[in-house]
Every structure is written in C-alpha cells, then in structure tokens.
Write an enzyme that holds these catalytic residues in place. Sequence first.
Site, PDB file in Angstrom:
ATOM      1  N   ALA A  29       1.026   0.229   2.411  1.00  0.00           N
ATOM      2  CA  ALA A  29       2.160   1.178   3.253  1.00  0.00           C
ATOM      3  C   ALA A  29       2.983   1.697   2.213  1.00  0.00           C
ATOM      4  O   ALA A  29       3.098   1.076   1.247  1.00  0.00           O
ATOM      5  CB  ALA A  29       3.002  -0.031   4.069  1.00  0.00           C
ATOM      6  N   ASP A  30       4.086   2.586   2.712  1.00  0.00           N
ATOM      7  CA  ASP A  30       4.808   3.130   1.812  1.00  0.00           C
ATOM      8  C   ASP A  30       6.271   2.373   2.067  1.00  0.00           C
ATOM      9  O   ASP A  30       7.077   2.411   1.214  1.00  0.00           O
ATOM     10  CB  ASP A  30       4.767   4.606   2.108  1.00  0.00           C
ATOM     11  CG  ASP A  30       3.582   5.208   1.754  1.00  0.00           C
ATOM     12  OD1 ASP A  30       3.001   5.107   0.556  1.00  0.00           O
ATOM     13  OD2 ASP A  30       3.034   5.773   2.796  1.00  0.00           O
ATOM     14  N   THR A  81      -3.253   0.177  -3.804  1.00  0.00           N
ATOM     15  CA  THR A  81      -3.179  -1.164  -3.594  1.00  0.00           C
ATOM     16  C   THR A  81      -4.372  -1.889  -2.894  1.00  0.00           C
ATOM     17  O   THR A  81      -4.996  -2.733  -3.263  1.00  0.00           O
ATOM     18  CB  THR A  81      -1.986  -1.605  -2.534  1.00  0.00           C
ATOM     19  OG1 THR A  81      -0.751  -1.016  -3.340  1.00  0.00           O
ATOM     20  CG2 THR A  81      -1.571  -3.263  -2.877  1.00  0.00           C
ATOM     21  N   GLU A 122      -6.066   6.236   9.281  1.00  0.00           N
ATOM     22  CA  GLU A 122      -5.610   4.775   9.052  1.00  0.00           C
ATOM     23  C   GLU A 122      -5.173   4.123  10.304  1.00  0.00           C
ATOM     24  O   GLU A 122      -5.475   3.058  10.636  1.00  0.00           O
ATOM     25  CB  GLU A 122      -4.550   4.839   8.021  1.00  0.00           C
ATOM     26  CG  GLU A 122      -4.926   5.140   6.738  1.00  0.00           C
ATOM     27  CD  GLU A 122      -3.870   5.222   5.611  1.00  0.00           C
ATOM     28  OE1 GLU A 122      -4.141   4.813   4.505  1.00  0.00           O
ATOM     29  OE2 GLU A 122      -2.921   5.374   5.991  1.00  0.00           O
ATOM     30  N   LYS A 172       8.128  -1.980  -1.738  1.00  0.00           N
ATOM     31  CA  LYS A 172       8.015  -1.213  -0.510  1.00  0.00           C
ATOM     32  C   LYS A 172       8.957  -1.927   0.828  1.00  0.00           C
ATOM     33  O   LYS A 172       8.880  -1.164   1.767  1.00  0.00           O
ATOM     34  CB  LYS A 172       6.624  -1.385   0.114  1.00  0.00           C
ATOM     35  CG  LYS A 172       5.567  -0.908  -1.058  1.00  0.00           C
ATOM     36  CD  LYS A 172       5.542   0.573  -1.297  1.00  0.00           C
ATOM     37  CE  LYS A 172       4.631   1.215  -2.129  1.00  0.00           C
ATOM     38  NZ  LYS A 172       3.088   1.010  -1.677  1.00  0.00           N
ATOM     39  N   THR A 212      -6.158   2.908   2.594  1.00  0.00           N
ATOM     40  CA  THR A 212      -6.584   4.211   1.379  1.00  0.00           C
ATOM     41  C   THR A 212      -5.314   3.793   0.675  1.00  0.00           C
ATOM     42  O   THR A 212      -4.196   3.257   1.168  1.00  0.00           O
ATOM     43  CB  THR A 212      -6.330   5.329   2.413  1.00  0.00           C
ATOM     44  OG1 THR A 212      -7.449   5.773   3.031  1.00  0.00           O
ATOM     45  CG2 THR A 212      -6.272   6.524   1.375  1.00  0.00           C
TER      46      THR A 212
HETATM   47  C1  5RP Z   1      -2.327   6.513   2.319  1.00  0.00           C
HETATM   48  C2  5RP Z   1      -1.309   5.180   2.815  1.00  0.00           C
HETATM   49  C3  5RP Z   1      -1.339   4.421   1.589  1.00  0.00           C
HETATM   50  O1  5RP Z   1      -1.704   2.961   2.274  1.00  0.00           O
HETATM   51  C4  5RP Z   1       0.209   4.343   1.183  1.00  0.00           C
HETATM   52  O2  5RP Z   1       0.485   5.498   0.796  1.00  0.00           O
HETATM   53  C5  5RP Z   1       0.227   3.167   0.137  1.00  0.00           C
HETATM   54  O3  5RP Z   1      -0.251   3.555  -1.015  1.00  0.00           O
HETATM   55  P1  5RP Z   1      -0.253   2.650  -2.435  1.00  0.00           P
HETATM   56  O4  5RP Z   1      -0.875   1.525  -2.204  1.00  0.00           O
HETATM   57  O5  5RP Z   1      -0.989   3.608  -3.427  1.00  0.00           O
HETATM   58  O6  5RP Z   1       1.177   2.723  -2.698  1.00  0.00           O
HETATM   59  O7  5RP Z   1      -0.752   5.173   3.557  1.00  0.00           O
HETATM   60  O8  5RP Z   1      -2.294   7.476   3.468  1.00  0.00           O
END
Ligand code: 5RP
Length: 237
Positions: free
Chosen positions: A93-94, A37, A113, A131, A34
């Site tokens: 990931a964040d 990215t 996830e 990140k 999700t």
């Molecule tokens: C969702 C997540 C996403 O993978 C995470 O927030 C990264 O998102 P993005 O690719 O939009 O930066 O953990 O629950």
Amino acid sequence: MPETAIDLTKLMKEAVGRAAAARVQSNSIVGLGTGSTTAYALQFIGERLQNGELSNVVGIPTSFQAEVLARKYGIPLTTLDVVDRIDIAIDGADEVDPQKNLIKGGGAAHTREKIVDALADVFLVVVDSGKLVENLGSTFLLPVEVIPMALTPVMRALEKLGGQPELRMGVKKAGPVVTDQGNLVIDVKFDRIDNPAELEKTINNLPGVLENGLFVGVADVVLVGEVIDGKPSVREF
Ligand code: 5RP
C-alpha cells in the site's frame, strides 16, 4: 531520499515480505500483489515452495509484474475463472490510516488489486513504517484509472470534487503511463480526505472511471516493517 534511508526502507520491505510469506499455508490459493514490498513476499513464497516447506500453492497475480515475478520464483498461477475463492492475498500500500483504510495504485495496478484483494478470505497488507498516516491523502496522491476517451471530462469532474488532478506520466517512456488494461491514470491531490468511503464511491460513479485507489474496509491484517536500533523487525498493526 538519501542512500541510507533507501537501504533502511529496503530492509523494512524485505523483513515484512518475509513475514507475510511465512503466513502462507500449503494447499492454498494466494492473491499475489504488486510493488517492491510484495516482490519480497513472492520471492520468499517461491523459496518455501522450492525447499519443500510449502506445497500445492497457486497464485492469482494482480498485474503483469506479479505474473512475471511468480514465474521467476516458481509459483504456479491460476485465474479467477478457475477458482471460486482466495485464501489469502498479500499486497502493498502507499498509505495506511489508523482504521486500516488504504491508498493504493502507486504501481497503477489498483484495479486488479482491488478485485483480487477484496475476494480474499484474508487480505494481508505489507508496508514499511513510512506508509502509516493519520489521514489518507496526506503524503500520496489518489490514483484514478480512467478510460482514455473520458480523460478530460473526468479531470474536470475531479476538480469539481475539490481535487487537483494530473495525468501520470511515464518514467523512461515518453507520454503517459498506460495500465495493464490499456487505460490512463490520473493522480489527484485532495487537501483532506475526511470520508474515504464516500469519496471512493463518488469517484467510481463518474462515467469513464474504472477504479480508484481508495481501499476502504478491505484490509484484514497490516504487517509493518520497521528498523529498530539498526535491525529490521515486523509488527502487526
Ligand atoms: C501498486 C500498489 C503497490 O502495492 C503500492 O504502490 C506499494 O508499492 P511498494 O511496495 O513498491 O511501496 O498499490 O499499484
């Protein structure tokens, strides 16, 4: 964020999404993560299926968003009731620390996830270089999914653990964020997360907590999107 920084982040996300999609093989079961990215990875998997480069791929979505995107890009879907293994999961990931431990849940999807990513033979993480952190929790709050009736006791318990909890509120929606499971999300600020493995277990042991966003020892490969001399590139971390 200034507009040029947003454009560069978009370029990094697109490049890393494309690189992840290139690692998917025919005849495989793919966990579909999700976020913005992973959305690129889904788009490029779809393109490879449409142009015949890939065949016999089925996806297991980690969220309503992933399900909608998979349908949009023509990726057939299945469920964990039907398959007994997942070949590769691709997810964002964040935060990523030097041990490849993660904070996830920026999209409030970390519960599903973790189920899908942990079942995969290969869990491939896709991130832009922004990140990467030395210590988890330094740039991002830790998401905790909680059953609504347990909100207050869990917030108190998180304070006792040294955190500063806040209920995640909706954007363009009055009231709190509601997860795909109908629960709430508490974002917790910790000054330091010295032992992510222990904190992951401690928080998940609080009655009413469904799952938290610490992913410890789950990631196999991390692909990092960067922009060097104005050009996007991808390296394995
Ligand atoms: C969702 C997540 C996403 O993978 C995470 O927030 C990264 O998102 P993005 O690719 O939009 O930066 O953990 O629950």
